[in-house]
Write a protein that holds these residues in place. Structure first.
Motif, PDB file in Angstrom:
ATOM      1  N   ARG A  40       0.830  -1.212   0.000  1.00  0.00           N
ATOM      2  CA  ARG A  40       0.000   0.000   0.000  1.00  0.00           C
ATOM      3  C   ARG A  40       0.863   1.259   0.000  1.00  0.00           C
ATOM      4  O   ARG A  40       0.397   2.339  -0.333  1.00  0.00           O
ATOM      5  CB  ARG A  40      -0.939   0.009   1.216  1.00  0.00           C
ATOM      6  N   SER A  41       2.129   1.084   0.407  1.00  0.00           N
ATOM      7  CA  SER A  41       3.037   2.225   0.451  1.00  0.00           C
ATOM      8  C   SER A  41       4.343   1.835  -0.226  1.00  0.00           C
ATOM      9  O   SER A  41       4.986   0.870   0.176  1.00  0.00           O
ATOM     10  CB  SER A  41       3.311   2.620   1.907  1.00  0.00           C
ATOM     11  N   CYS A  42       4.706   2.585  -1.250  1.00  0.00           N
ATOM     12  CA  CYS A  42       5.961   2.307  -1.960  1.00  0.00           C
ATOM     13  C   CYS A  42       6.208   3.429  -2.965  1.00  0.00           C
ATOM     14  O   CYS A  42       5.376   4.322  -3.122  1.00  0.00           O
ATOM     15  CB  CYS A  42       5.906   0.963  -2.695  1.00  0.00           C
ATOM     16  N   ARG A  43       7.348   3.364  -3.638  1.00  0.00           N
ATOM     17  CA  ARG A  43       7.587   4.299  -4.744  1.00  0.00           C
ATOM     18  C   ARG A  43       6.820   3.758  -5.941  1.00  0.00           C
ATOM     19  O   ARG A  43       7.103   2.663  -6.423  1.00  0.00           O
ATOM     20  CB  ARG A  43       9.079   4.402  -5.042  1.00  0.00           C
ATOM     21  N   VAL A  44       5.822   4.497  -6.420  1.00  0.00           N
ATOM     22  CA  VAL A  44       5.015   3.991  -7.537  1.00  0.00           C
ATOM     23  C   VAL A  44       5.526   4.464  -8.891  1.00  0.00           C
ATOM     24  O   VAL A  44       5.253   3.822  -9.906  1.00  0.00           O
ATOM     25  CB  VAL A  44       3.508   4.300  -7.383  1.00  0.00           C
ATOM     26  N   VAL A  45       6.246   5.589  -8.910  1.00  0.00           N
ATOM     27  CA  VAL A  45       6.861   6.025 -10.164  1.00  0.00           C
ATOM     28  C   VAL A  45       8.304   6.419  -9.877  1.00  0.00           C
ATOM     29  O   VAL A  45       8.552   7.250  -9.001  1.00  0.00           O
ATOM     30  CB  VAL A  45       6.116   7.232 -10.790  1.00  0.00           C
ATOM     31  N   GLY A  54      11.964  12.210 -15.040  1.00  0.00           N
ATOM     32  CA  GLY A  54      11.935  13.343 -14.119  1.00  0.00           C
ATOM     33  C   GLY A  54      10.717  13.370 -13.213  1.00  0.00           C
ATOM     34  O   GLY A  54      10.479  14.358 -12.532  1.00  0.00           O
ATOM     35  N   LEU A  55       9.936  12.288 -13.195  1.00  0.00           N
ATOM     36  CA  LEU A  55       8.767  12.245 -12.303  1.00  0.00           C
ATOM     37  C   LEU A  55       8.947  11.142 -11.255  1.00  0.00           C
ATOM     38  O   LEU A  55       9.207   9.989 -11.591  1.00  0.00           O
ATOM     39  CB  LEU A  55       7.489  11.975 -13.104  1.00  0.00           C
ATOM     40  N   VAL A  56       8.833  11.540  -9.992  1.00  0.00           N
ATOM     41  CA  VAL A  56       8.918  10.565  -8.906  1.00  0.00           C
ATOM     42  C   VAL A  56       7.639  10.668  -8.090  1.00  0.00           C
ATOM     43  O   VAL A  56       7.201  11.775  -7.742  1.00  0.00           O
ATOM     44  CB  VAL A  56      10.146  10.855  -8.011  1.00  0.00           C
ATOM     45  N   VAL A  57       7.004   9.525  -7.825  1.00  0.00           N
ATOM     46  CA  VAL A  57       5.793   9.528  -7.004  1.00  0.00           C
ATOM     47  C   VAL A  57       5.913   8.459  -5.928  1.00  0.00           C
ATOM     48  O   VAL A  57       6.136   7.282  -6.231  1.00  0.00           O
ATOM     49  CB  VAL A  57       4.521   9.252  -7.849  1.00  0.00           C
ATOM     50  N   ASP A  58       5.808   8.877  -4.677  1.00  0.00           N
ATOM     51  CA  ASP A  58       5.779   7.940  -3.563  1.00  0.00           C
ATOM     52  C   ASP A  58       4.365   7.879  -3.017  1.00  0.00           C
ATOM     53  O   ASP A  58       3.713   8.904  -2.828  1.00  0.00           O
ATOM     54  CB  ASP A  58       6.752   8.379  -2.456  1.00  0.00           C
ATOM     55  N   LYS A  59       3.907   6.648  -2.751  1.00  0.00           N
ATOM     56  CA  LYS A  59       2.550   6.443  -2.230  1.00  0.00           C
ATOM     57  C   LYS A  59       2.662   6.055  -0.767  1.00  0.00           C
ATOM     58  O   LYS A  59       3.335   5.069  -0.441  1.00  0.00           O
ATOM     59  CB  LYS A  59       1.875   5.344  -3.048  1.00  0.00           C
ATOM     60  N   TYR A  60       2.060   6.847   0.086  1.00  0.00           N
ATOM     61  CA  TYR A  60       2.003   6.544   1.518  1.00  0.00           C
ATOM     62  C   TYR A  60       0.545   6.270   1.863  1.00  0.00           C
ATOM     63  O   TYR A  60      -0.246   7.203   1.973  1.00  0.00           O
ATOM     64  CB  TYR A  60       2.532   7.727   2.342  1.00  0.00           C
ATOM     65  N   VAL A 105      -2.092   8.611   0.364  1.00  0.00           N
ATOM     66  CA  VAL A 105      -1.553   9.937   0.063  1.00  0.00           C
ATOM     67  C   VAL A 105      -0.413   9.789  -0.950  1.00  0.00           C
ATOM     68  O   VAL A 105       0.386   8.856  -0.863  1.00  0.00           O
ATOM     69  CB  VAL A 105      -1.043  10.591   1.368  1.00  0.00           C
ATOM     70  N   LEU A 106      -0.340  10.704  -1.917  1.00  0.00           N
ATOM     71  CA  LEU A 106       0.747  10.672  -2.896  1.00  0.00           C
ATOM     72  C   LEU A 106       1.666  11.869  -2.687  1.00  0.00           C
ATOM     73  O   LEU A 106       1.192  12.989  -2.459  1.00  0.00           O
ATOM     74  CB  LEU A 106       0.181  10.724  -4.318  1.00  0.00           C
ATOM     75  N   VAL A 107       2.975  11.608  -2.740  1.00  0.00           N
ATOM     76  CA  VAL A 107       3.949  12.697  -2.677  1.00  0.00           C
ATOM     77  C   VAL A 107       4.695  12.707  -4.012  1.00  0.00           C
ATOM     78  O   VAL A 107       5.208  11.673  -4.454  1.00  0.00           O
ATOM     79  CB  VAL A 107       4.926  12.513  -1.504  1.00  0.00           C
ATOM     80  N   PHE A 165      12.063   4.317   0.841  1.00  0.00           N
ATOM     81  CA  PHE A 165      11.514   2.998   0.495  1.00  0.00           C
ATOM     82  C   PHE A 165      12.573   2.065  -0.079  1.00  0.00           C
ATOM     83  O   PHE A 165      12.390   0.856  -0.099  1.00  0.00           O
ATOM     84  CB  PHE A 165      10.414   3.146  -0.559  1.00  0.00           C
ATOM     85  N   ASP A 166      13.686   2.633  -0.580  1.00  0.00           N
ATOM     86  CA  ASP A 166      14.609   1.802  -1.369  1.00  0.00           C
ATOM     87  C   ASP A 166      15.299   0.699  -0.559  1.00  0.00           C
ATOM     88  O   ASP A 166      15.802  -0.256  -1.129  1.00  0.00           O
ATOM     89  CB  ASP A 166      15.638   2.661  -2.112  1.00  0.00           C
TER      90      ASP A 166
END
Ligand code: SAH
Length: 424
Positions: free
Chosen positions: A97-102, A111-117, A120-122, A202-203
């Motif tokens: 449910r929480s990880c780096r999705v992009v 150039g796009l990074v999306v983390d899912k918590y 919530v998306l950051v 997350f890494d």
């Protein structure tokens, strides 16, 4: 007619090998009438190679967006790419449910990074091409995830290399920015607005689980035995009251909010000392220890790790397991020699703090430092410390951080577990 970026004849054929960037120095000429930044990247003969975002302000003058000439880059395109990236995570990390999705270029979203918590998306937008399409990006993210909130963390200096301002804040309605995620059954507090980077790293998810085999079996080495009736007794026959008597004493350097500490406790550590220079990170680490029922097995030291390690060597302190997970010391190639000295120093002092047969867990997230150089410097530190190293495992970033084999930049994290033996 879309514009064309003609590449030089005598350049390295990096793009053809799957590398997603074109440097300014590789461009022969630009042929464009419009101001659109989406261009056709072609070789010196005009042969189509890829569609890419062109940014004359950046040294990375073009970034590959799509290898097909007929693809239309619109909001639906973004939605498909994000959906693919999310499907990949769900397949590789069932139930996540929480990880780096992009992860940028490695998910073909340069150039796009999306983390899912949780819900919530950051988001981090690190290229001009992406920044220009931010409305589509947020639209696509809403469609794929239906998140309760989106937070932008573009307070990063690399944006300036693209001619972009630093910025951060809510995208759409406001929400509670301190939240709790779950990793390997642990509850971890994350502050997406004020925390470092996007709030959590997350890494190292899978790497943290690799602590498990090394967290117990140490009490016996210290001469503690289990007597009749199941009571643990020390070498003098005195009963041992600490239920974690067989657990490791762990030094978690650069602990941040305690990702490694929590796993160490989960797997049976007797005591974990967290060291970090950030008071705020340690505050969250303490909260995490408390929320998981580990507080009595932890201690927190706010210090510069370089100073702390030397002081502990002088004081003659020893641990069973030393973890070193520093920030990137080499942010560019010029900084590499200094960074190598830094890495070597902490590895050297860390090894000196180990009891005989202890375990060194050492990481580096500088992509400029190759895995080979990293192993060489850890070995160099072992020679200086008069230790013999045996490699248990060598790993990279977790499954939500894909590696484009043609792009060494995406393969940045090195993580080694070493048994450290005495040579004298
Ligand atoms: N191990 C952590 C991630 C570490 S990130 C985890 O698993 O989540 C690197 C951390 O090093 C940051 O928290 C930063 O505050 C800290 N740091 C950076 N330089 C430092 C120094 N010289 N001494 C101590 N901590 C430092």
């Amino acid at each position: 007619m879309p514009g064309k970026v003609y590449l030089k004849r005598d350049r390295k054929k990096r793009l053809e090998q799957g590398h997603p960037w074109v440097y300014k120095s590789e461009i022969e000429r630009i042929e464009a009438e419009e101001t659109d930044d989406l261009m056709r990247i072609v070789n010196h003969e005009g042969y189509f190679l890829a569609q890419g975002f062109y940014n004359p302000l950046s040294q990375i003058a073009a970034r590959v967006v799509d290898y097909h000439e007929e693809s239309v880059i619109d909001e639906e395109w973004f939605e498909r790419r994000v959906q693919e990236a999310w499907e990949r995570r769900k397949r590789l990390l069932p139930g996540v449910r929480s990880c780096r999705v992009v992860y940028g270029e490695a998910d073909f979203l340069p150039g796009l990074v999306v983390d899912k918590y949780e819900n919530v998306l950051v988001v981090q937008i690190l290229s001009a091409g992406m920044d220009r399409r931010r409305v589509w990006i947020f639209g696509a993210l809403r469609k794929v995830f239906d998140p309760t909130g989106i937070y932008e963390r573009d307070d990063v200096p690399v944006r300036r290399l693209e001619g972009l301002e630093e910025r951060s804040g809510f995208i759409g309605s406001e929400f509670e920015t301190t939240l709790t995620i779950e990793e390997n059954s642990l509850r971890i507090a994350v502050d997406v607005a004020e925390g470092q980077k996007t709030g959590y790293f997350f890494d190292q998810r899978e790497n943290r689980t690799r602590l498990q085999p090394f967290m117990i079996g140490w009490g016996r080495k210290r001469g503690i035995t289990v007597g009749t009736g199941g009571q643990a007794v020390d070498a003098t026959g005195k009963p041992v009251r600490n239920p974690f008597w067989d657990g490791a004493e762990v030094l978690d350097c650069f602990s941040h909010t305690g990702g490694f500490m929590l796993h160490a406790c989960l797997y049976g550590a007797k005591k974990v000392t967290c060291v970090d220079i950030s008071e705020k990170a340690l505050e969250t680490a303490r909260e995490n220890a408390l929320n998981n029922g580990f507080l009595h097995r932890t201690e927190f030291v706010c210090a510069n790790v370089f100073d702390y390690l030397r002081q502990q060597v002088e004081a003659g302190r020893k641990w069973d397991v030393v973890i070193l997970d520093p920030p990137a010391f080499a942010k560019n190639r010029q900084a590499l020699p200094g960074a190598v000295r830094g890495y070597k120093e902490i590895n050297l002092q860390g090894m000196k703090l180990l009891r005989s047969g202890g375990i060194l867990i050492s990481a580096s997230c500088s992509y400029h430092l190759s895995a080979e150089k990293f192993l060489t410097l850890v070995q160099g530190a072992a020679v200086d410390a008069k230790k013999v190293l045996r490699l248990v495992e060598f790993r990279r970033a977790g499954l939500d951080h894909p590696v484009l084999v043609g792009s060494p930049e995406t393969d940045y994290l090195k993580f080694g577990i070493f048994e450290v033996m005495e040579r004298h």
